[in-house]
Design a protein around this motif. Structure first.
Motif, PDB file in Angstrom:
ATOM      1  N   ALA A 224       0.829  -1.202   0.000  1.00 48.26           N
ATOM      2  CA  ALA A 224       0.000   0.000   0.000  1.00 48.26           C
ATOM      3  C   ALA A 224       0.867   1.257   0.000  1.00 48.26           C
ATOM      4  O   ALA A 224       0.551   2.244  -0.695  1.00 48.26           O
ATOM      5  CB  ALA A 224      -0.936  -0.008   1.209  1.00 48.26           C
ATOM      6  N   TRP A 225       1.960   1.231   0.743  1.00 48.55           N
ATOM      7  CA  TRP A 225       2.857   2.394   0.792  1.00 48.55           C
ATOM      8  C   TRP A 225       3.511   2.637  -0.558  1.00 48.55           C
ATOM      9  O   TRP A 225       3.573   3.776  -1.030  1.00 48.55           O
ATOM     10  CB  TRP A 225       3.922   2.193   1.871  1.00 48.55           C
ATOM     11  N   ARG A 226       3.980   1.577  -1.192  1.00 48.72           N
ATOM     12  CA  ARG A 226       4.600   1.737  -2.510  1.00 48.72           C
ATOM     13  C   ARG A 226       3.589   2.281  -3.518  1.00 48.72           C
ATOM     14  O   ARG A 226       3.944   3.034  -4.428  1.00 48.72           O
ATOM     15  CB  ARG A 226       5.158   0.400  -2.998  1.00 48.72           C
ATOM     16  N   GLY A 227       2.324   1.918  -3.325  1.00 49.49           N
ATOM     17  CA  GLY A 227       1.303   2.396  -4.238  1.00 49.49           C
ATOM     18  C   GLY A 227       1.006   3.872  -4.126  1.00 49.49           C
ATOM     19  O   GLY A 227       0.564   4.503  -5.091  1.00 49.49           O
ATOM     20  N   LEU A 228       1.270   4.453  -2.954  1.00 45.49           N
ATOM     21  CA  LEU A 228       0.973   5.883  -2.770  1.00 45.49           C
ATOM     22  C   LEU A 228       2.224   6.759  -2.759  1.00 45.49           C
ATOM     23  O   LEU A 228       2.127   7.982  -2.861  1.00 45.49           O
ATOM     24  CB  LEU A 228       0.175   6.100  -1.475  1.00 45.49           C
ATOM     25  N   SER A 229       3.401   6.147  -2.645  1.00 44.62           N
ATOM     26  CA  SER A 229       4.631   6.927  -2.507  1.00 44.62           C
ATOM     27  C   SER A 229       5.416   6.963  -3.815  1.00 44.62           C
ATOM     28  O   SER A 229       5.361   6.030  -4.623  1.00 44.62           O
ATOM     29  CB  SER A 229       5.519   6.317  -1.411  1.00 44.62           C
ATOM     30  N   ASP A 230       6.154   8.049  -4.013  1.00 47.36           N
ATOM     31  CA  ASP A 230       7.041   8.140  -5.162  1.00 47.36           C
ATOM     32  C   ASP A 230       8.431   7.591  -4.840  1.00 47.36           C
ATOM     33  O   ASP A 230       9.318   7.594  -5.683  1.00 47.36           O
ATOM     34  CB  ASP A 230       7.154   9.588  -5.638  1.00 47.36           C
ATOM     35  N   GLN A 231       8.616   7.117  -3.603  1.00 46.57           N
ATOM     36  CA  GLN A 231       9.893   6.524  -3.197  1.00 46.57           C
ATOM     37  C   GLN A 231       9.865   5.010  -3.412  1.00 46.57           C
ATOM     38  O   GLN A 231       8.803   4.388  -3.350  1.00 46.57           O
ATOM     39  CB  GLN A 231      10.191   6.848  -1.740  1.00 46.57           C
ATOM     40  N   LYS A 232      11.021   4.441  -3.637  1.00 46.86           N
ATOM     41  CA  LYS A 232      11.109   3.013  -3.959  1.00 46.86           C
ATOM     42  C   LYS A 232      12.062   2.288  -3.000  1.00 46.86           C
ATOM     43  O   LYS A 232      12.953   1.556  -3.411  1.00 46.86           O
ATOM     44  CB  LYS A 232      11.562   2.818  -5.403  1.00 46.86           C
ATOM     45  N   LEU A 233      11.857   2.527  -1.718  1.00 47.31           N
ATOM     46  CA  LEU A 233      12.719   1.901  -0.724  1.00 47.31           C
ATOM     47  C   LEU A 233      12.358   0.430  -0.568  1.00 47.31           C
ATOM     48  O   LEU A 233      11.188   0.060  -0.614  1.00 47.31           O
ATOM     49  CB  LEU A 233      12.579   2.605   0.624  1.00 47.31           C
ATOM     50  N   PRO A 234      13.345  -0.438  -0.357  1.00 48.74           N
ATOM     51  CA  PRO A 234      13.059  -1.863  -0.152  1.00 48.74           C
ATOM     52  C   PRO A 234      12.529  -2.140   1.249  1.00 48.74           C
ATOM     53  O   PRO A 234      12.607  -1.294   2.138  1.00 48.74           O
ATOM     54  CB  PRO A 234      14.423  -2.527  -0.362  1.00 48.74           C
ATOM     55  N   LEU A 235      11.986  -3.332   1.428  1.00 48.21           N
ATOM     56  CA  LEU A 235      11.521  -3.811   2.731  1.00 48.21           C
ATOM     57  C   LEU A 235      12.419  -4.960   3.167  1.00 48.21           C
ATOM     58  O   LEU A 235      12.553  -5.958   2.453  1.00 48.21           O
ATOM     59  CB  LEU A 235      10.073  -4.298   2.637  1.00 48.21           C
ATOM     60  N   TYR A 255       5.754  -5.747  -5.884  1.00 49.05           N
ATOM     61  CA  TYR A 255       7.092  -5.252  -5.528  1.00 49.05           C
ATOM     62  C   TYR A 255       7.942  -6.369  -4.939  1.00 49.05           C
ATOM     63  O   TYR A 255       8.832  -6.125  -4.125  1.00 49.05           O
ATOM     64  CB  TYR A 255       6.970  -4.083  -4.550  1.00 49.05           C
ATOM     65  N   THR A 256       7.663  -7.596  -5.360  1.00 47.92           N
ATOM     66  CA  THR A 256       8.293  -8.765  -4.734  1.00 47.92           C
ATOM     67  C   THR A 256       9.814  -8.713  -4.750  1.00 47.92           C
ATOM     68  O   THR A 256      10.463  -9.165  -3.812  1.00 47.92           O
ATOM     69  CB  THR A 256       7.794 -10.059  -5.421  1.00 47.92           C
ATOM     70  N   SER A 257      10.394  -8.136  -5.795  1.00 50.90           N
ATOM     71  CA  SER A 257      11.860  -8.098  -5.889  1.00 50.90           C
ATOM     72  C   SER A 257      12.475  -7.145  -4.871  1.00 50.90           C
ATOM     73  O   SER A 257      13.686  -7.206  -4.626  1.00 50.90           O
ATOM     74  CB  SER A 257      12.286  -7.685  -7.301  1.00 50.90           C
ATOM     75  N   ASP A 258      11.660  -6.279  -4.278  1.00 50.43           N
ATOM     76  CA  ASP A 258      12.169  -5.338  -3.273  1.00 50.43           C
ATOM     77  C   ASP A 258      11.880  -5.788  -1.842  1.00 50.43           C
ATOM     78  O   ASP A 258      12.147  -5.056  -0.892  1.00 50.43           O
ATOM     79  CB  ASP A 258      11.542  -3.954  -3.485  1.00 50.43           C
ATOM     80  N   ILE A 259      11.311  -6.983  -1.694  1.00 51.97           N
ATOM     81  CA  ILE A 259      11.015  -7.528  -0.359  1.00 51.97           C
ATOM     82  C   ILE A 259      12.033  -8.621  -0.059  1.00 51.97           C
ATOM     83  O   ILE A 259      12.099  -9.632  -0.771  1.00 51.97           O
ATOM     84  CB  ILE A 259       9.582  -8.093  -0.300  1.00 51.97           C
ATOM     85  N   HIS A 260      12.811  -8.430   0.994  1.00 55.36           N
ATOM     86  CA  HIS A 260      13.924  -9.332   1.282  1.00 55.36           C
ATOM     87  C   HIS A 260      13.741  -9.992   2.650  1.00 55.36           C
ATOM     88  O   HIS A 260      13.655  -9.301   3.669  1.00 55.36           O
ATOM     89  CB  HIS A 260      15.249  -8.570   1.262  1.00 55.36           C
ATOM     90  N   PHE A 261      13.674 -11.331   2.669  1.00 56.27           N
ATOM     91  CA  PHE A 261      13.670 -12.093   3.911  1.00 56.27           C
ATOM     92  C   PHE A 261      15.112 -12.366   4.299  1.00 56.27           C
ATOM     93  O   PHE A 261      15.866 -12.964   3.525  1.00 56.27           O
ATOM     94  CB  PHE A 261      12.911 -13.412   3.741  1.00 56.27           C
ATOM     95  N   LEU A 262      15.500 -11.950   5.478  1.00 58.11           N
ATOM     96  CA  LEU A 262      16.887 -12.086   5.926  1.00 58.11           C
ATOM     97  C   LEU A 262      16.930 -12.996   7.151  1.00 58.11           C
ATOM     98  O   LEU A 262      16.350 -12.673   8.185  1.00 58.11           O
ATOM     99  CB  LEU A 262      17.469 -10.713   6.263  1.00 58.11           C
ATOM    100  N   THR A 263      17.610 -14.116   7.035  1.00 51.99           N
ATOM    101  CA  THR A 263      17.706 -15.066   8.139  1.00 51.99           C
ATOM    102  C   THR A 263      19.165 -15.289   8.507  1.00 51.99           C
ATOM    103  O   THR A 263      20.066 -15.105   7.685  1.00 51.99           O
ATOM    104  CB  THR A 263      17.066 -16.413   7.751  1.00 51.99           C
ATOM    105  N   GLY A 264      19.378 -15.680   9.753  1.00 50.36           N
ATOM    106  CA  GLY A 264      20.721 -16.015  10.201  1.00 50.36           C
ATOM    107  C   GLY A 264      21.661 -14.840  10.351  1.00 50.36           C
ATOM    108  O   GLY A 264      22.884 -15.022  10.376  1.00 50.36           O
ATOM    109  N   LEU A 265      21.133 -13.627  10.473  1.00 47.33           N
ATOM    110  CA  LEU A 265      22.007 -12.467  10.654  1.00 47.33           C
ATOM    111  C   LEU A 265      22.605 -12.464  12.052  1.00 47.33           C
ATOM    112  O   LEU A 265      21.942 -12.839  13.023  1.00 47.33           O
ATOM    113  CB  LEU A 265      21.227 -11.170  10.448  1.00 47.33           C
TER     114      LEU A 265
END
Length: 398
Positions: A224-235, A255-265
């Motif tokens: 929803a945020w990406r849909g209303l914002s002109d910014q393209k920050l990843p999640l 925006y699937t390519s901008d959503i990153h699951f990070l494990t084991g950090l």
């Protein structure tokens, strides 16, 4: 004081409870107290067996073999020993020491409420309901409790048939070093670790796969945020590998390519993630406390979280609040859009406005100092033992 802590078995694979137990045991040991940890060992659990059967073998280790071992050890414990249960889920062990000085640390009663049908988003199986009733019967025999939030204390009292002899609230203390770091340097260092371009910023969530963490809701807000914002920050979503429903929600995102699951950090990477984030998004449906809210604020990151206790207790006046996600899925889209507008407002904070939000979070996070929490807990432990001695002294003259 001589203190014996009951801890969860290591073979359960839990992370947050062992961290809490470690904070207690090492904190009391550092204060000069004589400390022991009692926990079930993986006897039958070690046997080669299918995963479903291993769970039941683990139950035998925890609730048959371990209680027998506790009864044997109790014979050599001095009467002024304080027995501490580090989690209310250890309820089945509480009746073993109800005639001795004891206290139960309470984190949340979400599983208990679910088993009673009080949470519409979560259904409990028949066997799960029996297990939760087993836990409930145990901790209900306790006399003294310490809860991590006012909300948890309220939930505890609803679960008990009478008001306990002692019921206190001590907010959790941060058990890692989360401090204000340079945001630009943090984004750069984390980006190098992850091989991602994070220089413009990013949205952040930290949490597991528990239903109440609402990872699907995080992605809905992001979309929803990406849909209303002109910014393209990843999640960035830090935690254990996502379950299938969360994976499916990500795949459905435009925006699937901008959503990153990070494990084991490692801990350093998590600290960098908090310090460099544009905003921390935490739309939990429920919590016992809500560690990540305090962790983010202590790292200088503004927090958007749910307008419900205990999230409001932890966020205080420093949080940016959104409504709890409705149970009715037909309302999720409008909820996500409303939440996204709050997220956008925080992302756009600049200069003095952002500094004001950061400073408010830093000041709020001071309430969750580990040493302060341990001091409060130590004082309660002392008080419980003194109360027990008075009772014994009174009994001597009856």
């Amino acid at each position: 004081m001589r203190i014996i802590f009951f801890n969860h078995p290591t073979f359960l694979g839990s992370q947050s409870m062992p961290r809490f137990a470690h904070m207690l045991t090492e904190g009391m040991r550092a204060r000069g107290h004589e400390v022991e940890s009692w926990l079930p060992t993986p006897g039958l659990f070690r046997l080669p067996a299918p995963q479903g059967l291993k769970k039941w073998l683990g139950y035998v280790d925890q609730f048959v073999l371990f209680p027998n071992e506790v009864r044997r050890r109790l014979k050599s414990c001095p009467p002024d020993t304080l027995f501490v249960f580090t989690d209310n889920a250890q309820g089945p062990w509480v009746p073993l020491v109800t005639d001795r000085p004891h206290v139960v640390h309470c984190h949340d009663f979400l599983a208990q409420q679910s088993a009673l049908g009080k949470i519409s988003e979560r259904k409990t199986s028949w066997s799960g309901r029996q297990y939760q009733e087993f836990i409930h019967r145990g901790y209900s025999k306790g006399k003294n409790f310490i809860s991590v939030s006012q909300k948890t204390r309220e939930d505890l009292h609803k679960q008990l048939s009478s008001v306990p002899a002692r019921s206190e609230v001590v907010y959790n203390g941060l058990n890692q070093s989360f401090t204000l770091l340079d945001a630009i340097q943090s984004k750069t260092a984390l980006g190098q670790k992850l091989e991602l371009d994070l220089t413009a910023g990013y949205l952040l969530h930290v949490g597991g796969n528990q239903w109440y963490k609402n990872r699907r809701g995080v992605i809905q807000i992001y979309d929803a945020w990406r849909g209303l914002s002109d910014q393209k920050l990843p999640l960035l979503m830090i935690g254990i590998p996502p379950g299938q429903s969360v994976k499916d929600r990500r795949e459905a995102s435009p925006y699937t390519s901008d959503i990153h699951f990070l494990t084991g950090l490692d801990n350093e990477a998590v600290r960098l993630a908090y310090a460099g984030a544009s905003v921390f998004v935490f739309p939990s449906l429920a919590e016992g406390f809500g560690w990540p809210i305090a962790e983010a604020m202590a790292s200088g990151c503004p927090v958007v979280t749910t307008d419900a206790a205990p999230m409001t207790e932890v966020a205080g006046e420093a949080g940016f609040l959104i409504p709890r996600q409705p149970a009715d899925q037909s309302e999720h889209e409008s909820w996500a859009k409303a939440a996204a507008r709050v997220v956008d407002r925080v992302v756009r904070l600049r200069g003095a406005e952002r500094e004001k939000a950061v400073q408010a979070g830093l000041e709020n996070a001071k309430r969750f100092d580990a040493n302060q929490a341990l001091d409060q807990i130590e004082a309660i432990y002392y008080s419980l033992l003194q109360t027990e001695k008075k009772h014994e002294h009174t009994s001597d003259y009856r």
